[in-house]
Motif scaffolding. Structure first.
Motif, PDB file in Angstrom:
ATOM      1  N   GLY A  11      -5.747  19.628 -32.629  1.00 28.25           N
ATOM      2  CA  GLY A  11      -7.150  19.924 -32.353  1.00 28.25           C
ATOM      3  C   GLY A  11      -7.869  20.407 -33.580  1.00 28.25           C
ATOM      4  N   GLY A  12      -9.016  21.055 -33.359  1.00 24.32           N
ATOM      5  CA  GLY A  12      -9.717  21.567 -34.512  1.00 24.32           C
ATOM      6  C   GLY A  12     -11.157  21.941 -34.278  1.00 24.32           C
ATOM      7  N   SER A  13     -11.597  22.031 -33.045  1.00 23.51           N
ATOM      8  CA  SER A  13     -12.903  22.601 -32.697  1.00 23.51           C
ATOM      9  C   SER A  13     -12.962  22.712 -31.182  1.00 23.51           C
ATOM     10  CB  SER A  13     -14.070  21.779 -33.253  1.00 23.51           C
ATOM     11  OG  SER A  13     -14.130  20.490 -32.696  1.00 23.51           O
ATOM     12  N   ILE A  14     -13.289  21.590 -30.504  1.00 19.28           N
ATOM     13  CA  ILE A  14     -13.276  21.527 -29.045  1.00 19.28           C
ATOM     14  C   ILE A  14     -12.426  20.333 -28.644  1.00 19.28           C
ATOM     15  CG2 ILE A  14     -14.668  21.267 -26.959  1.00 19.28           C
ATOM     16  CD1 ILE A  14     -17.031  22.471 -28.499  1.00 19.28           C
ATOM     17  N   TRP A  15     -11.479  20.556 -27.741  1.00 19.81           N
ATOM     18  CA  TRP A  15     -10.539  19.515 -27.325  1.00 19.81           C
ATOM     19  C   TRP A  15     -10.738  19.233 -25.840  1.00 19.81           C
ATOM     20  CZ3 TRP A  15      -6.712  16.348 -29.277  1.00 19.81           C
ATOM     21  CH2 TRP A  15      -5.743  15.875 -28.394  1.00 19.81           C
ATOM     22  N   LEU A  16     -10.859  17.935 -25.489  1.00 19.93           N
ATOM     23  CA  LEU A  16     -11.074  17.519 -24.109  1.00 19.93           C
ATOM     24  C   LEU A  16      -9.921  16.618 -23.654  1.00 19.93           C
ATOM     25  CD1 LEU A  16     -14.852  16.506 -24.349  1.00 19.93           C
ATOM     26  CD2 LEU A  16     -13.892  18.752 -23.830  1.00 19.93           C
ATOM     27  N   GLU A  17      -9.433  16.865 -22.419  1.00 16.18           N
ATOM     28  CA  GLU A  17      -8.321  16.049 -21.941  1.00 16.18           C
ATOM     29  C   GLU A  17      -8.238  16.049 -20.418  1.00 16.18           C
ATOM     30  OE1 GLU A  17      -4.693  17.827 -23.474  1.00 16.18           O
ATOM     31  OE2 GLU A  17      -4.662  19.284 -21.843  1.00 16.18           O
ATOM     32  N   LYS A  18      -7.493  15.080 -19.893  1.00 16.00           N
ATOM     33  CA  LYS A  18      -7.015  15.043 -18.510  1.00 16.00           C
ATOM     34  C   LYS A  18      -8.118  15.228 -17.474  1.00 16.00           C
ATOM     35  CE  LYS A  18      -2.381  16.409 -19.897  1.00 16.00           C
ATOM     36  NZ  LYS A  18      -1.277  17.381 -19.781  1.00 16.00           N
ATOM     37  N   SER A  19      -9.187  14.425 -17.625  1.00 17.43           N
ATOM     38  CA  SER A  19     -10.258  14.356 -16.628  1.00 17.43           C
ATOM     39  C   SER A  19     -11.053  15.642 -16.475  1.00 17.43           C
ATOM     40  CB  SER A  19      -9.694  13.936 -15.254  1.00 17.43           C
ATOM     41  OG  SER A  19      -9.091  12.663 -15.337  1.00 17.43           O
ATOM     42  N   VAL A  20     -11.014  16.512 -17.464  1.00 18.87           N
ATOM     43  CA  VAL A  20     -11.895  17.676 -17.413  1.00 18.87           C
ATOM     44  C   VAL A  20     -13.350  17.208 -17.438  1.00 18.87           C
ATOM     45  CG1 VAL A  20     -11.998  18.018 -19.932  1.00 18.87           C
ATOM     46  CG2 VAL A  20     -12.343  19.952 -18.386  1.00 18.87           C
ATOM     47  N   ARG A  21     -14.199  17.881 -16.705  1.00 17.66           N
ATOM     48  CA  ARG A  21     -15.627  17.627 -16.803  1.00 17.66           C
ATOM     49  C   ARG A  21     -16.226  18.692 -17.698  1.00 17.66           C
ATOM     50  NH1 ARG A  21     -20.191  17.274 -11.924  1.00 17.66           N
ATOM     51  NH2 ARG A  21     -21.941  16.760 -13.317  1.00 17.66           N
ATOM     52  N   ALA A  22     -16.846  18.264 -18.784  1.00 18.90           N
ATOM     53  CA  ALA A  22     -17.380  19.211 -19.759  1.00 18.90           C
ATOM     54  C   ALA A  22     -18.772  18.791 -20.183  1.00 18.90           C
ATOM     55  CB  ALA A  22     -16.467  19.285 -20.986  1.00 18.90           C
TER      56      ALA A  22
ATOM     57  N   ASN B  71     -23.949  23.357 -29.723  1.00 19.83           N
ATOM     58  CA  ASN B  71     -22.863  24.031 -30.427  1.00 19.83           C
ATOM     59  C   ASN B  71     -22.958  23.756 -31.925  1.00 19.83           C
ATOM     60  OD1 ASN B  71     -21.398  25.198 -28.106  1.00 19.83           O
ATOM     61  ND2 ASN B  71     -21.214  23.055 -27.508  1.00 19.83           N
ATOM     62  N   LEU B  72     -22.620  24.760 -32.724  1.00 17.35           N
ATOM     63  CA  LEU B  72     -22.680  24.671 -34.184  1.00 17.35           C
ATOM     64  C   LEU B  72     -21.258  24.706 -34.717  1.00 17.35           C
ATOM     65  CD1 LEU B  72     -23.972  24.796 -37.001  1.00 17.35           C
ATOM     66  CD2 LEU B  72     -24.449  27.222 -36.605  1.00 17.35           C
ATOM     67  N   LEU B  73     -20.841  23.599 -35.366  1.00 18.86           N
ATOM     68  CA  LEU B  73     -19.480  23.479 -35.886  1.00 18.86           C
ATOM     69  C   LEU B  73     -19.538  23.470 -37.402  1.00 18.86           C
ATOM     70  CD1 LEU B  73     -19.118  22.681 -32.914  1.00 18.86           C
ATOM     71  CD2 LEU B  73     -17.588  20.845 -33.648  1.00 18.86           C
ATOM     72  N   ALA B  74     -18.972  24.497 -38.037  1.00 16.37           N
ATOM     73  CA  ALA B  74     -19.017  24.627 -39.488  1.00 16.37           C
ATOM     74  C   ALA B  74     -17.601  24.676 -40.055  1.00 16.37           C
ATOM     75  CB  ALA B  74     -19.784  25.891 -39.885  1.00 16.37           C
ATOM     76  N   ASN B  75     -17.278  23.717 -40.902  1.00 17.22           N
ATOM     77  CA  ASN B  75     -15.990  23.665 -41.610  1.00 17.22           C
ATOM     78  C   ASN B  75     -14.794  23.636 -40.665  1.00 17.22           C
ATOM     79  OD1 ASN B  75     -17.238  23.626 -44.113  1.00 17.22           O
ATOM     80  ND2 ASN B  75     -17.117  25.844 -44.396  1.00 17.22           N
ATOM     81  N   ASP B  76     -14.959  23.025 -39.505  1.00 13.02           N
ATOM     82  CA  ASP B  76     -13.828  22.856 -38.593  1.00 13.02           C
ATOM     83  C   ASP B  76     -13.010  21.632 -39.003  1.00 13.02           C
ATOM     84  OD1 ASP B  76     -14.573  25.047 -36.954  1.00 13.02           O
ATOM     85  OD2 ASP B  76     -16.102  23.804 -36.000  1.00 13.02           O
ATOM     86  N   ARG B  77     -11.770  21.596 -38.523  1.00  9.10           N
ATOM     87  CA  ARG B  77     -10.863  20.528 -38.944  1.00  9.10           C
ATOM     88  C   ARG B  77     -11.291  19.163 -38.403  1.00  9.10           C
ATOM     89  NH1 ARG B  77      -4.312  21.206 -38.607  1.00  9.10           N
ATOM     90  NH2 ARG B  77      -3.726  19.447 -39.932  1.00  9.10           N
ATOM     91  N   PHE B  78     -11.821  19.147 -37.198  1.00  6.52           N
ATOM     92  CA  PHE B  78     -12.304  17.912 -36.588  1.00  6.52           C
ATOM     93  C   PHE B  78     -13.589  18.189 -35.819  1.00  6.52           C
ATOM     94  CE2 PHE B  78      -7.675  17.162 -36.795  1.00  6.52           C
ATOM     95  CZ  PHE B  78      -7.653  15.957 -37.473  1.00  6.52           C
ATOM     96  N   GLY B  79     -14.279  17.106 -35.485  1.00 11.54           N
ATOM     97  CA  GLY B  79     -15.355  17.205 -34.528  1.00 11.54           C
ATOM     98  C   GLY B  79     -14.793  17.359 -33.123  1.00 11.54           C
ATOM     99  N   ILE B  80     -15.656  17.288 -32.120  1.00  5.80           N
ATOM    100  CA  ILE B  80     -15.213  17.371 -30.727  1.00  5.80           C
ATOM    101  C   ILE B  80     -14.253  16.210 -30.477  1.00  5.80           C
ATOM    102  CG2 ILE B  80     -15.956  17.295 -28.322  1.00  5.80           C
ATOM    103  CD1 ILE B  80     -18.654  18.473 -29.317  1.00  5.80           C
ATOM    104  N   LYS B  81     -13.050  16.544 -29.991  1.00  2.00           N
ATOM    105  CA  LYS B  81     -11.961  15.573 -29.986  1.00  2.00           C
ATOM    106  C   LYS B  81     -11.411  15.395 -28.578  1.00  2.00           C
ATOM    107  CE  LYS B  81      -7.859  14.512 -32.784  1.00  2.00           C
ATOM    108  NZ  LYS B  81      -6.908  15.021 -33.792  1.00  2.00           N
ATOM    109  N   ARG B  82     -11.039  14.161 -28.241  1.00  2.00           N
ATOM    110  CA  ARG B  82     -10.457  13.865 -26.935  1.00  2.00           C
ATOM    111  C   ARG B  82      -9.012  13.378 -27.078  1.00  2.00           C
ATOM    112  NH1 ARG B  82     -14.065   9.127 -26.908  1.00  2.00           N
ATOM    113  NH2 ARG B  82     -15.239  10.061 -25.200  1.00  2.00           N
ATOM    114  N   ASP B  83      -8.267  13.520 -25.990  1.00  2.17           N
ATOM    115  CA  ASP B  83      -6.955  12.908 -25.884  1.00  2.17           C
ATOM    116  C   ASP B  83      -7.178  11.450 -25.476  1.00  2.17           C
ATOM    117  OD1 ASP B  83      -4.452  11.979 -25.136  1.00  2.17           O
ATOM    118  OD2 ASP B  83      -3.869  13.850 -24.161  1.00  2.17           O
ATOM    119  N   LYS B  84      -6.892  10.511 -26.360  1.00  2.00           N
ATOM    120  CA  LYS B  84      -7.159   9.100 -26.076  1.00  2.00           C
ATOM    121  C   LYS B  84      -6.410   8.602 -24.846  1.00  2.00           C
ATOM    122  CE  LYS B  84      -5.938   7.373 -30.007  1.00  2.00           C
ATOM    123  NZ  LYS B  84      -5.679   6.336 -31.031  1.00  2.00           N
ATOM    124  N   GLY B  85      -5.215   9.153 -24.626  1.00  2.00           N
ATOM    125  CA  GLY B  85      -4.410   8.702 -23.500  1.00  2.00           C
ATOM    126  C   GLY B  85      -4.764   9.361 -22.178  1.00  2.00           C
ATOM    127  N   ALA B  86      -5.551  10.417 -22.215  1.00  2.00           N
ATOM    128  CA  ALA B  86      -5.946  11.126 -20.986  1.00  2.00           C
ATOM    129  C   ALA B  86      -7.298  11.764 -21.241  1.00  2.00           C
ATOM    130  CB  ALA B  86      -4.904  12.170 -20.613  1.00  2.00           C
TER     131      ALA B  86
END
Length: 419
Positions: free
Chosen positions: A273-284, A289-304
């Protein structure tokens, strides 16, 4: 004339008597100091008191513990490393001027203990109905469980010895959890691990958390939450890990808005991960949101992946170097939202924090309390916020007779506008 003189004399006498009357001073009530607290606790820990915790403590089912402003809960046994098991209700009610503190002796607050591990955490049971932390500081915890840990014996959290406990574990899908205006710092792993309930997490600071893993806020199925106006600095992995794992009802639904997330994810050995991680049918629904120097942007689990009703919008991105900027760019894993402010060039979209060196190493976990993440005039995050969306608890959650309302969204991105 004699009667008049007599009356005047009596009046003077009465006045003299009044002037000599001395009111007894109100006796000073000294704050309570309890030297050895362990076992079952409930009732009220009174304003300004110190309660030295020398063993595991538990709030029994059906009972409540209220902690008043200015109380220090001092975990002072380095061998036991006590846990707080909440089978009933917990109300920690500090104020801005007199917060409640869950802490350790000052002599233990060393660089070697930067990530705590000196006491456990606040571990709620499945029937814990109400849990409030207001103006509360929690620090230097996250100890590892053993076979003798009450959370292990009660089958709570991960139910295993050898697990570092989070700051808060809350599992009751019918319960209510409110954490506002509080500080979470110097903990070994996850901040909050939430598996159920109506939840408000707002206006908090999270920093110096997670050694080799751990998210600041980890939410699973059974939770419906507003998460807003939090400043989250350098979590080991994600600021927000949002998942519908566990398949509890209701489906996990999180409205996360106006959070400032800095340096997330760089200290984790793997790239989960590295900022906000979304997975497994979560509704978000994620806004402003302000993301500064994080490792990744908002990221999803491609498989779920996340629920397709999710909405992502009005995110502001800043990367001090090109690697960071490149890892914000949209892909099968990195989600670009509507009306985001995103550049391909390092250094673009400088948020103009009042006092924070944007060149600070992304792996840095040490927080300087002089830093100020308010925005200066001219910040591109000003005027970037969206306000016409629905949050879950605009009308509030009633807990112990008090209504807690999630804060209204603002027209800027991030947790703090101008001063």
């Amino acid at each position: 004339m004699k009667n008049l003189l007599a009356f005047a004399s009596l009046a003077l006498f009465a006045l003299a008597g009044c002037s000599d009357d001395k009111t007894e001073p109100t006796p000073e009530v000294k704050p309570v100091v309890e030297e050895a607290v362990s076992g079952e606790v409930s009732g009220t820990w009174t304003k300004g008191g110190t309660y030295k915790i020398t063993g595991h403590i538990q709030i029994p089912a059906g009972k409540s513990l209220t902690i008043e402003e200015g109380v220090t809960v001092l975990f002072s046994d380095s061998v036991v490393k006590p846990e707080v098991v909440v089978q009933g209700n917990l109300y920690s009610l500090g104020t801005a001027d007199a917060p409640v503190k869950f802490t350790v002796p000052d002599a233990w607050k060393t660089t070697a203990n930067q990530f705590g591990n000196l006491w456990g955490g606040l571990i709620a049971g499945p029937k814990s109905a109400e849990f409030v932390l207001k103006n509360t500081i929690l620090e230097y915890g996250g100890a590892v469980t053993t076979e003798e840990s009450p959370s292990v014996k009660a089958g709570l959290y991960k139910q295993l010895a050898g697990e570092h406990v989070p700051v808060i574990y809350f599992p009751n899908i019918d319960g209510k959890l409110v954490v506002v205006n509080s500080t979470i710092r110097n903990f070994n792993e996850d901040g909050f691990y939430i598996e159920g309930g109506k939840v408000i997490i707002a206006n908090n600071y999270f920093y110096t958390t997670g050694v080799s893993g751990g998210d600041a806020i980890n939410i699973k199925s059974g939770v419906q939450a507003d998460v807003a106006f939090n400043v989250i600095y350098s979590p080991n992995t994600n600021a927000l890990k949002l998942s519908n794992s566990g398949d509890r009802t209701p489906q996990a639904y999180i409205v996360g808005y106006n959070n400032t997330i800095i340096n997330a994810g760089w200290r984790r050995p793997t790239t989960k991960g590295g900022s906000i991680w979304l997975e497994k049918s979560v509704r978000a629904d994620l806004y402003n949101n302000l993301l500064a120097n994080d490792r990744f942007g908002i990221k999803r689990d491609k498989g779920a992946a996340e629920d397709n009703r999710s909405v992502i919008s009005n995110t502001v991105y800043y990367g001090h170097d090109q690697l960071t900027t490149d890892q914000f760019q949209p892909s099968a894993e990195i989600i670009k939202g509507a009306n985001d402010l995103l550049s391909t060039k390092a250094g673009d979209n400088d948020p103009k924090f009042v006092n924070y060196p944007l060149s600070t190493a992304t792996t840095n976990a040490a927080f300087d309390t002089k830093w100020d993440f308010h925005l200066q005039a001219g910040s591109p995050a000003l005027g970037k916020g969206k306000t016409d969306f629905t949050r879950l608890y605009a009308n509030g959650i009633v807990v112990n007779g008090v209504t807690y309302t999630s804060p209204a969204p603002q027209s800027f991105a991030g947790a703090l506008g101008t001063k």
